[in-house]
Design a protein around this motif. Structure first.
Motif, short mmCIF file in Angstrom:
data_model
loop_
_atom_site.label_atom_id
_atom_site.label_comp_id
_atom_site.label_asym_id
_atom_site.label_seq_id
_atom_site.Cartn_x
_atom_site.Cartn_y
_atom_site.Cartn_z
N ALA A 319 0.83 -1.21 0.00
CA ALA A 319 0.00 0.00 0.00
C ALA A 319 0.87 1.26 0.00
O ALA A 319 0.54 2.26 -0.66
N ARG A 322 2.05 1.74 -3.65
CA ARG A 322 1.03 1.47 -4.66
C ARG A 322 1.13 2.43 -5.84
O ARG A 322 1.04 3.66 -5.66
N ALA A 326 -2.58 1.03 -10.34
CA ALA A 326 -2.90 -0.30 -9.81
C ALA A 326 -4.40 -0.44 -9.64
O ALA A 326 -5.10 0.50 -9.27
N TYR A 330 -4.04 -5.74 -7.09
CA TYR A 330 -2.81 -5.36 -6.38
C TYR A 330 -3.01 -5.40 -4.87
O TYR A 330 -3.96 -4.81 -4.35
N GLY A 331 -2.09 -6.09 -4.19
CA GLY A 331 -2.00 -5.97 -2.74
C GLY A 331 -3.12 -6.59 -1.94
O GLY A 331 -3.52 -6.04 -0.91
#
Length: 363
Positions: A319, A322, A326, A330-331
């Motif tokens: 985060a 990021r 994205a 993502y994540g």
């Protein structure tokens, strides 16, 4: 109507109460589903997601419901237009999402939805019933949550091995669970672990077709029907395992590049081996955040897996870095096991910021 186990833990006294809460969530969802149309199950295509889908399908069909199953494919999320189109084509009376993460945005607006998941949520859909194991200790996987929910439909004792498949597949350290202990005593610890290894193989291949694994789980009476099977689906699993093993033999010879507290392993293969490579290096680079990045998995994208033995929250780490472009790929996942996918331009900016300009890819 929302039921999220993780937020109820403070006022629930024991594990049996959690099981009751999951069954209540299933009953509430079924009461909202249109009985004259099929229930569509969409699941992730790893061992936990497949086991959850198979368990739910078998329990629901046994209770007289009509079921259709869809799986996410290579690089897909439930919120992609192509996936939504496949789901809508079934004209579902209800939707069950298993092992796919939890977001505020509905997958099919106006379709009653039950979410069963154990990953860190990025939001909670307003009009869905959510059964989440995230934050519980030990953390139940999606297949185990599905097993608890399916109790609302009748006796699921003979399907307990499917819950164990999910537990072993997602929690390799074998989190203490009475269901896992019982399943291992009845069906064999080795047979269950060998079955997980085979079931995970097809989705890691270049084709990423988990259909054979799902079909086996829908009809098998236990893990040995998978490990000892001789039909076309069982043979497809064994062939997939050989393909992935060959890719791993190449990938594990790639040396990491270390900058500060991050170790990068660059890969280029259509097989989904980046999570396995990251996990292997996690144990060897115990003071680093390990990122295995695969530029060959899907054209125009870099898919990556992040692991660490440092205890650092990797979702928070991602985060902090990021990229602006994205998306929901993502994540996500778990604090100690996450990753994502970035388009080439976004990957290049991300990796430059981390100090690896040599790992940029053609945009």
């Amino acid at each position: 109507a929302r039921l999220r186990l993780g937020t109820m833990i403070g006022r629930l006294a024991s594990a049996p109460d959690l099981r009751d809460a999951a069954a209540t969530g299933m009953r509430e969802a079924l009461a909202r589903f249109a009985p004259d149309r099929p229930i569509v199950i969409l699941s992730h295509f790893d061992a936990d997601g497949l086991a959850a889908a198979a368990l739910l399908s078998r329990a629901l069909e046994g209770a007289g419901h009509r079921i259709e199953i869809e799986l996410t494919g290579k690089g897909e999320t439930p919120w992609d237009d192509a996936v939504r189109t496949r789901l809508a084509a079934h004209a579902p009376g209800g939707l069950i999402l298993a092992d796919l993460g939890t977001r505020a945005e509905p997958v099919l607006p106006d379709c009653p939805t039950l979410v069963i998941d154990h990953h860190v949520p990025t939001g909670e859909p307003e009009d869905a019933i959510t059964i989440s194991g995230n934050g519980l200790s030990p953390e139940p996987t999606s297949a185990l949550l599905a097993c608890w929910a399916a109790v609302a439909l009748g006796d699921v004792d003979d399907l307990l091995w499917l819950a164990a498949i999910g537990l072993i597949g997602d929690m390799e350290d074998g989190r203490d669970s009475p269901e896992l202990s019982e399943a291992q005593a009845r069906w064999g610890k080795t047979a269950l672990r060998d079955a997980v290894s085979l079931l995970n193989a097809p989705r890691r291949t270049a084709a990423a077709d988990a259909g054979p694994a799902l079909r086996l789980l829908l009809r098998a009476d236990g893990p040995k029907a998978i490990t000892k099977g001789t039909d076309a689906d069982a043979e497809a699993l064994r062939a997939a395992k050989l393909e992935v093993r060959a890719a791993m033999d190449t990938g594990k010879r790639t040396a990491p590049i270390v900058v500060g507290d991050v170790a990068l392993i660059p890969l280029d293969t259509p097989c989904q081996i980046h999570p396995l490579i990251a996990q292997q290096w996690r144990g060897r680079l115990k003071d680093k955040i390990v990122i295995a990045a695969n530029r060959g998995y899907r054209p125009g994208w870099v898919h990556f897996a992040a692991r660490s033995a440092t205890g650092r929250n990797l979702i928070d780490f991602l985060a902090e870095h990021r990229p602006a472009g994205a998306d929901g790929r993502y994540g996500n996942g778990h604090a100690q096991a996450t990753g994502g996918a970035l388009r080439a331009d976004d990957w290049n900016g991300f990796i430059r910021e981390l100090g690896f300009p040599q790992a940029q890819v053609p945009a």
